[in-house]
Design a protein around this motif. Structure first.
Motif, short mmCIF file in Angstrom:
data_model
loop_
_atom_site.label_atom_id
_atom_site.label_comp_id
_atom_site.label_asym_id
_atom_site.label_seq_id
_atom_site.Cartn_x
_atom_site.Cartn_y
_atom_site.Cartn_z
N GLY A 180 5.36 -9.94 -6.48
CA GLY A 180 5.16 -11.41 -6.74
C GLY A 180 6.07 -12.07 -7.57
O GLY A 180 6.76 -12.90 -7.15
N LYS A 181 6.65 -11.26 -8.70
CA LYS A 181 7.88 -11.80 -9.24
C LYS A 181 9.15 -11.60 -8.50
O LYS A 181 9.96 -12.81 -8.57
N LEU A 182 9.08 -10.76 -7.70
CA LEU A 182 10.48 -10.72 -7.04
C LEU A 182 10.36 -11.61 -5.90
O LEU A 182 11.52 -12.26 -5.41
N THR A 225 -4.34 0.41 -11.77
CA THR A 225 -3.28 -0.05 -12.50
C THR A 225 -1.91 -0.03 -11.38
O THR A 225 -1.24 -0.83 -11.61
N ALA A 226 -1.98 0.83 -10.63
CA ALA A 226 -0.57 1.05 -9.72
C ALA A 226 -0.69 -0.15 -8.78
O ALA A 226 0.46 -0.71 -8.68
N GLU A 227 -1.99 -0.45 -8.10
CA GLU A 227 -1.88 -1.80 -7.32
C GLU A 227 -1.61 -2.99 -8.10
O GLU A 227 -0.83 -3.86 -7.53
N SER A 271 0.86 -1.17 -0.03
CA SER A 271 0.05 0.11 0.03
C SER A 271 0.88 1.30 -0.14
O SER A 271 0.56 2.18 -0.57
N ALA A 272 1.84 1.04 0.89
CA ALA A 272 2.84 2.56 0.87
C ALA A 272 3.38 2.86 -0.48
O ALA A 272 3.66 3.79 -0.89
N ILE A 273 3.87 1.52 -1.19
CA ILE A 273 4.54 1.63 -2.38
C ILE A 273 3.40 2.33 -3.51
O ILE A 273 3.87 2.88 -4.29
#
Length: 87
Positions: free
Chosen positions: A76-78, A66-68, A50-52
């Motif tokens: 998820g990939k990381l 879109t941001a979320e 949420s902060a990001i």
């Protein structure tokens, strides 16, 4: 959550690269677009999705949905490669 300290970042000539060091299952490097690089940089300190998203909205002209989605996809990939840890 934050970036696993076994992953290092480097930026040169506008290219953002994340590499794994010893002790990870991921052998390689990640080349990031500006959005992914922004998210990875935000993960250098303990934070939340949420902060990001809020930081992304403040910097870029993008809608919240879109941001979320982008933040969730990149994190998820990381996570899949062990680059994000929970503390």
């Amino acid at each position: 959550m934050k970036l696993n300290p076994k992953f290092l970042t480097h930026e040169t000539k506008g290219e953002h690269i994340t590499v794994s060091t010893t002790g990870t299952d991921f052998n390689g490097l990640i080349r990031s677009n500006p959005t992914a690089a922004f998210i990875i940089e935000a993960l250098k300190t303990d934070t939340t999705e949420s902060a990001i998203v809020d930081k992304l909205l403040a910097k870029y002209d993008v809608d919240r949905t879109t941001a979320e989605k982008d933040v969730a996809d990149i994190i998820g990939k990381l996570r899949d490669i062990g680059a994000v840890i929970n503390e």
